[in-house]
Write a protein that holds these residues in place. Structure first.
Motif, short mmCIF file in Angstrom:
data_model
loop_
_atom_site.label_atom_id
_atom_site.label_comp_id
_atom_site.label_asym_id
_atom_site.label_seq_id
_atom_site.Cartn_x
_atom_site.Cartn_y
_atom_site.Cartn_z
N ILE A 96 0.85 -1.16 0.13
CA ILE A 96 0.14 -0.24 -0.50
C ILE A 96 1.17 1.15 0.36
N SER A 97 0.83 2.50 -0.55
CA SER A 97 1.28 3.20 -0.91
C SER A 97 0.56 4.34 0.19
N ALA A 98 0.33 5.25 0.38
CA ALA A 98 -0.49 6.38 1.32
C ALA A 98 0.33 7.78 1.60
N PRO A 99 -0.05 8.89 1.78
CA PRO A 99 -0.30 9.68 1.93
C PRO A 99 0.91 10.08 3.74
N VAL A 100 1.54 10.65 3.89
CA VAL A 100 2.12 10.60 4.56
C VAL A 100 1.49 11.26 6.10
N SER A 101 1.21 12.12 6.15
CA SER A 101 0.16 12.43 6.96
C SER A 101 -0.79 11.90 7.78
N PHE A 102 -1.59 11.40 6.45
CA PHE A 102 -2.79 11.05 6.61
C PHE A 102 -2.28 9.51 7.38
N ALA A 103 -1.50 8.69 7.04
CA ALA A 103 -0.78 7.13 6.94
C ALA A 103 -0.96 7.61 8.64
N ILE A 104 0.11 8.43 9.15
CA ILE A 104 1.00 8.44 10.63
C ILE A 104 -0.32 8.64 11.54
N ARG A 105 -1.64 9.46 10.98
CA ARG A 105 -2.34 10.08 11.84
C ARG A 105 -3.31 8.91 11.98
N HIS A 106 -3.90 8.39 10.96
CA HIS A 106 -5.59 7.32 10.00
C HIS A 106 -4.87 6.01 10.50
N MET A 107 -3.97 5.19 10.12
CA MET A 107 -4.33 4.24 9.66
C MET A 107 -3.29 3.09 10.11
N ALA A 108 -2.57 3.52 11.56
CA ALA A 108 -1.83 2.43 12.36
C ALA A 108 -3.72 1.39 12.65
N PRO A 109 -4.75 2.17 13.35
CA PRO A 109 -6.30 1.81 13.65
C PRO A 109 -6.75 0.60 12.50
N LEU A 110 -6.62 1.52 11.65
CA LEU A 110 -7.24 0.39 10.19
C LEU A 110 -6.34 -0.62 9.80
N LEU A 111 -5.40 -0.83 9.60
CA LEU A 111 -4.30 -1.43 9.28
C LEU A 111 -4.25 -2.95 10.60
N THR A 112 -4.28 -2.74 12.13
CA THR A 112 -3.90 -3.37 13.05
C THR A 112 -5.73 -4.03 12.76
N PHE A 114 -8.08 -4.17 10.67
CA PHE A 114 -8.26 -5.50 9.22
C PHE A 114 -7.13 -6.76 9.36
N GLN A 115 -5.95 -6.26 9.74
CA GLN A 115 -5.25 -7.89 10.01
C GLN A 115 -5.52 -8.32 10.97
N LYS A 116 -6.60 -7.98 11.89
CA LYS A 116 -7.32 -9.06 12.45
C LYS A 116 -8.41 -10.19 12.83
N ALA A 117 -8.69 -9.03 11.04
CA ALA A 117 -10.47 -10.31 10.15
C ALA A 117 -9.51 -10.81 9.54
N HIS A 118 -7.83 -10.96 8.94
CA HIS A 118 -7.60 -11.22 7.76
C HIS A 118 -5.97 -11.57 8.21
N PRO A 119 -5.78 -12.15 9.18
CA PRO A 119 -4.74 -12.31 9.25
C PRO A 119 -3.37 -13.61 8.43
N ALA A 120 -4.55 -13.50 7.33
CA ALA A 120 -3.16 -14.22 6.61
C ALA A 120 -2.40 -13.15 5.63
#
Length: 298
Positions: A96-112, A114-120
């Protein structure tokens, strides 16, 4: 003649540029690839390719057929992938490529989540504010912010992106609060160098007349400078929202706010989406809320 195999051989020859490279990609002999294309031409009754010792060139009929054939093959692959994905768990490396400020502020919970729902699925997140070439640089998905222009890529709208002009209470007390766009010429504008200016933004004309002692390609820096009293920033609320909520920044001239942009998930329509890509796009849909949580400060 298997028409699908012949069609695929023709499309591969066009994309690879030679029969030899097409044969390598299809894991068959160049002679068989050439035979498929010749059979296809005889079946259609037209010449699709002009061949020389070094190059191949599409005929007018070949160019027309190639476009339709590519779509037919994509549709076939899409259908088969969709059926297969019903039995296949999303898995593999998702780049995934993402804008710097948006990713730092808002993507960690999303990715966490998502991986809980799709552990593979494993995640490789690269932060960059420039527009990456998804295919050339090997990304599955790019998150982009703006008003997207038409392209061969698929874009899924994820969330609105609101832009506001804001400054610190201290700055506004010292310099005065502008009550009309013309008054911006008397202020300092903290300029974002990557701003994709829409021609319909009348406010930008007035901001161009403002003083600009600070320019940056990072919105977080400009918002922090605004909080420190350096001037007026025009920034998305996903960066400035928390400071506005805490009273560190105040919105000015809200009636002249630019039309909202949007956050998009952009991906290539390659024979169809892999499960990992489709699962991530579906997971993002609605994740941030409508309106998104960073806009809940008023």
């Amino acid at each position: 003649m298997d028409r699908i195999d012949a069609m695929r051989a023709f499309v591969t020859v066009v994309s690879e540029g030679t029969f030899t490279r097409a044969a390598d990609r299809m894991e068959m002999s160049p002679q068989l690839v050439s035979k498929y294309v010749s059979q296809l031409e005889r079946h259609l009754g037209v010449r699709l390719l002009n061949r020389t010792t070094r190059k191949i060139h599409l005929t007018e009929a070949g160019a027309s057929y190639h476009q339709r054939a590519q779509q037919v093959l994509n549709d076939i692959d899409d259908m088969e992938n969709q059926l297969g994905d019903l039995q296949t768990q999303a898995r593999g490396l998702l780049r995934i490529s993402a804008p710097v400020s948006f990713a730092i502020r808002h993507m960690a919970p999303l990715l966490t989540d998502f991986q809980k729902a799709h552990p593979a699925v494993n995640i490789d997140l690269q932060l960059n504010d420039r527009k990456v070439d998804i295919l050339e640089e090997g990304f599955d998905i790019a998150l982009r912010i703006g008003h997207l222009k038409s392209s061969s890529l698929i874009a899924k709208r994820i969330a609105p992106v609101r832009l506001v002009m804001c400054a610190s209470p201290d700055y506004l007390q010292r310099q005065g609060t502008p009550d009309r766009p013309e008054a911006l010429g008397d202020h300092q504008y903290l300029r974002y160098s990557y701003m994709d200016v829409d021609a319909t933004w009348s406010i930008h004309r007035w901001l161009q007349n403002a003083g600009s002692d600070m320019v940056s390609n990072n919105g977080d820096v400009l918002v922090e400078a605004a909080i420190a009293g350096a001037g007026i920033a025009l920034q998305p609320t996903f960066i400035a929202g928390s400071a506005i909520r805490e009273g560190k920044l105040r919105i000015i001239l809200p009636e002249h706010e630019p039309e909202p942009m949007a956050l998009y998930a952009v991906y290539a329509h390659r024979q169809l989406l892999a499960s990992k890509v489709r699962s991530f796009v579906d997971f993002m849909d609605g994740y941030f809320g409508e309106p998104p949580y960073w806009d809940r400060f008023e």
